[in-house]
Design an enzyme around this catalytic site. Sequence first.
Site, short mmCIF file in Angstrom:
data_model
loop_
_atom_site.label_atom_id
_atom_site.label_comp_id
_atom_site.label_asym_id
_atom_site.label_seq_id
_atom_site.Cartn_x
_atom_site.Cartn_y
_atom_site.Cartn_z
N HIS A 138 -17.44 2.91 -6.22
CA HIS A 138 -17.97 4.08 -5.50
C HIS A 138 -16.89 5.14 -5.43
O HIS A 138 -15.83 4.93 -4.83
CB HIS A 138 -18.40 3.66 -4.09
CG HIS A 138 -18.81 4.82 -3.23
ND1 HIS A 138 -19.91 5.60 -3.50
CD2 HIS A 138 -18.23 5.36 -2.11
CE1 HIS A 138 -20.02 6.55 -2.58
NE2 HIS A 138 -19.01 6.42 -1.73
N LYS A 159 -15.62 13.72 -0.97
CA LYS A 159 -15.27 13.52 -2.39
C LYS A 159 -16.08 14.45 -3.30
O LYS A 159 -15.53 15.11 -4.18
CB LYS A 159 -15.50 12.06 -2.80
CG LYS A 159 -14.69 11.05 -2.01
CD LYS A 159 -14.89 9.64 -2.51
CE LYS A 159 -16.31 9.13 -2.31
NZ LYS A 159 -16.67 8.99 -0.89
N ASP A 177 -20.37 9.62 -7.37
CA ASP A 177 -20.99 8.55 -6.58
C ASP A 177 -20.73 7.16 -7.15
O ASP A 177 -20.22 6.28 -6.47
CB ASP A 177 -22.49 8.77 -6.39
CG ASP A 177 -23.05 7.88 -5.30
OD1 ASP A 177 -22.42 7.81 -4.23
OD2 ASP A 177 -24.09 7.25 -5.53
N ARG A 243 5.91 11.46 2.84
CA ARG A 243 6.24 12.88 2.85
C ARG A 243 7.24 13.25 1.76
O ARG A 243 7.50 14.43 1.53
CB ARG A 243 6.80 13.28 4.23
CG ARG A 243 5.79 13.06 5.34
CD ARG A 243 6.34 13.45 6.70
NE ARG A 243 6.59 14.89 6.79
CZ ARG A 243 7.04 15.48 7.89
NH1 ARG A 243 7.26 14.75 8.98
NH2 ARG A 243 7.26 16.77 7.91
#
Length: 310
Positions: A138, A159, A177, A243
């Site tokens: 998915h 998404k 999808d 980071r």
Amino acid sequence: MPKVRTKDIMEQFHLELVSGEEGINRPITISDLSRPGIEMAGYFTYYPKERVQLLGKTELSFFEQLPERERKQRMMSLCTDITPAIILSRDREVPKELIEASNENGVPVLRSSLKTTRLSSRLTNFLESKLAPTTAIHGVLVDVYGVGVLLIGKSGVGKSETALELVKRGHRLVADDCVEIRQEDQDTLVGSAPELIEHLLEIRGLGIINVMTLFGAGAVRSYKRITIVMNLELWEQGKQYDRLGLEEEKMRIIDTDVPKLTIPVRPGRNLAVIIEVAAMNFRLKRMGHNAAEQFTSKLADVIEDNGQDE
């Protein structure tokens, strides 16, 4: 496991059916081919009968030198009940012993005009592609600057909307999808869309749109190698996110580990731009330019110099 039958390679490579027509629906379960040279000499102990058999100039010229009785035996042993097909290259004449054995055992004998090595290479590539291990995930697959980016995350995280923005910015949609993935090689994963939803994109509140119709043929691709996975997740207060870019996560798909980035989603963050930069940065890393490592190295030098001054 996907199914490939003898008639599929007949149609794909325009092979001529010489005999054994009743066996054209035999399944091919392995991509490896066999060139039965040692078997022509009579050694069948380790004969890989489940493979497609390929006969070229070398095997057939040796076969022609055998006594008539042995020729019949060899071809009967070659044509087993699970042999998918026997293919002759270079438009070679088919020995009558092979025609008789193939008709008796229902093994298709096919003929091609291609050279043996060329035919072998094309057959192997075709079978490896068709018989590759597959799975479905998915997510959304997009081609961003030539990098296959697989977007994953919980339903509703954004998404498809991000993919739409990427398409608007000139990138290409592969699947939305549901992404069908096949492992064509040890480290090669290729993603595509199921035929039913190819070129379609679902946007909540808008419905299903056809990307190719709206944006043109240049906005879509049929398949793309998956190079990096980007996991979109809702920003969690207090959770530590990378980071610097030194930590490299991996996601295992079938038998392949793919680099994975986790991108926190919150209002105001332009995900499409972040994904574009991530794709470009990934390409730079593969070319040997790692900004995070260069920064860390410079920082270590500065700390070391300051320590010496004190």
